[in-house]
Design an enzyme around this catalytic site. Structure first.
Site, short mmCIF file in Angstrom:
data_model
loop_
_atom_site.label_atom_id
_atom_site.label_comp_id
_atom_site.label_asym_id
_atom_site.label_seq_id
_atom_site.Cartn_x
_atom_site.Cartn_y
_atom_site.Cartn_z
N GLN A 1 0.81 -1.23 0.00
CA GLN A 1 0.00 0.00 0.00
C GLN A 1 0.85 1.28 0.00
O GLN A 1 0.51 2.24 0.70
CB GLN A 1 -0.93 0.02 1.22
CG GLN A 1 -2.09 -0.97 1.12
CD GLN A 1 -3.25 -0.56 2.02
OE1 GLN A 1 -3.05 -0.35 3.21
NE2 GLN A 1 -4.44 -0.45 1.46
N TYR B 1 -1.62 4.04 -1.02
CA TYR B 1 -2.67 4.31 -0.03
C TYR B 1 -2.07 4.91 1.25
O TYR B 1 -2.58 5.90 1.80
CB TYR B 1 -3.39 3.00 0.27
CG TYR B 1 -4.58 3.07 1.18
CD1 TYR B 1 -5.85 3.34 0.68
CD2 TYR B 1 -4.45 2.84 2.55
CE1 TYR B 1 -6.96 3.37 1.52
CE2 TYR B 1 -5.55 2.86 3.39
CZ TYR B 1 -6.81 3.13 2.88
OH TYR B 1 -7.89 3.16 3.71
N PRO C 1 -9.00 4.75 11.31
CA PRO C 1 -9.60 3.43 11.56
C PRO C 1 -8.55 2.35 11.32
O PRO C 1 -7.68 2.47 10.45
CB PRO C 1 -10.71 3.32 10.50
CG PRO C 1 -10.92 4.70 9.99
CD PRO C 1 -9.60 5.39 10.12
N TYR D 1 -8.62 -2.00 10.82
CA TYR D 1 -9.32 -2.85 9.84
C TYR D 1 -10.78 -3.01 10.26
O TYR D 1 -11.08 -3.54 11.31
CB TYR D 1 -8.60 -4.20 9.72
CG TYR D 1 -7.34 -4.07 8.87
CD1 TYR D 1 -7.34 -4.45 7.53
CD2 TYR D 1 -6.18 -3.52 9.41
CE1 TYR D 1 -6.21 -4.29 6.74
CE2 TYR D 1 -5.03 -3.37 8.63
CZ TYR D 1 -5.06 -3.76 7.30
OH TYR D 1 -3.94 -3.60 6.52
#
Ligand code: CAA
Length: 240
Positions: free
Chosen positions: A144, A147, A177, A179
């Site tokens: 990621q 991201y 947040p 997962y």
């Protein structure tokens, strides 16, 4: 008159839970969505929350969409920049297209969402900006690079906006947040997902409503002194 809240990516996943929580807290909510007309229509039928279609990656579309929300519902006092996508790949396989899609939606999308409402918030001396970042912006994540870059960038955005908005009664905060049980996490290969859940001390994925509860706290009128902060809601998976 109740305050107007705009939630981007607000008809599915974490965003849908945020839209519903804010409606239940008495706000007038507009839920933006990008493409899934059927999900948006079902969401409106179930919740009574109006949905508005535009692509947050497009500044002019965002500006026009927000102008429509304000014409229908009144000035936006609360903005929750939640819309986000993943295009996961190990870095050596990541394409420039995967990089740009995620940057355009998750990072530039925050600029495009907040910028059109910022002057109005300054004029009215009130505003609440909440950006939904991620645990992976705090710790990075295999697969990621794109991201994680956007979600770390989100934290820089809110810390800067917090300083610029403070004297106008505007707060800007981020939620990271962990997962959460949404389609985005369910798209992770099962084996990988299981290994991630094993790293969460709470022993489970989070629920979208557990993130929505954090948003409801941050946007309240009496949360004025909470500014530039990051709330981690990750089941104890990562401490900053
Ligand atoms: N750590 C170390 N090594 C890892 C690894 C990890 N986390 N994940 C994979 N690898 C290894 C593999 O075992 C493999 O090793 P070998 O070549 O020795 O077998 C190698 O790295 C890469 O394998 P592939 O080239 O086959 O990789 P791939 O093209 O199949 O892509 C991936 C793998 C897309 C990154 C996949 O592992 C994946 O989806 N990972 C999950 C990423 C993730 O957590 N995404 C979060 C989505 S949810 C979200 O983003 C919401 C939020 O905010 C939390």
């Amino acid at each position: 008159m109740s305050r107007v809240a705009l939630v981007t990516g607000g008809s599915r996943g974490i965003g849908a839970a945020i839209s519903v929580a804010l409606k239940n807290a008495g706000y007038t909510v507009a839920a933006n969505y990008a493409g899934n007309d059927e999900a948006a229509a079902n969401f409106t039928a179930e919740t009574g929350i109006k949905t508005y279609k535009w692509n947050v990656a497009d500044y002019e579309a965002s500006k026009a969409g927000i102008a429509q929300v304000e014409a229908d519902l009144g000035p936006v006092d609360i903005v929750v920049a939640n819309a986000g996508i993943t295009r996961d790949a190990p870095f050596h396989k990541m394409t420039p297209e995967q990089w740009h899609q995620v940057i355009d939606t998750n990072l530039t999308g925050v600029f495009n969402t907040v910028h059109p409402v910022w002057s109005g918030m300054r004029d009215r001396k009130f505003g609440r900006v909440v950006v939904i970042s991620s645990i992976n912006g705090q710790k990075g994540q295999f697969g990621q690079v794109n991201y994680a870059a956007t979600k770390a960038g989100d934290l820089g955005i809110v810390k800067s906006l917090a300083q610029e908005g403070a004297r106008f009664g505007i707060t800007a905060n981020a939620i990271c947040p962990g997962y959460i049980a949404t389609e985005m996490v369910m798209a992770v290969p099962e084996k990988v997902r299981e290994s991630i859940i094993a790293q969460i001390p709470t022993g489970r994925l989070g629920e979208p409503e557990e993130i929505a509860r954090c948003v409801a706290f941050l946007v309240a009128d009496d949360a004025a002194f909470v500014n530039g902060s990051t709330i981690s809601a990750n089941g104890g998976q990562f401490f900053v």
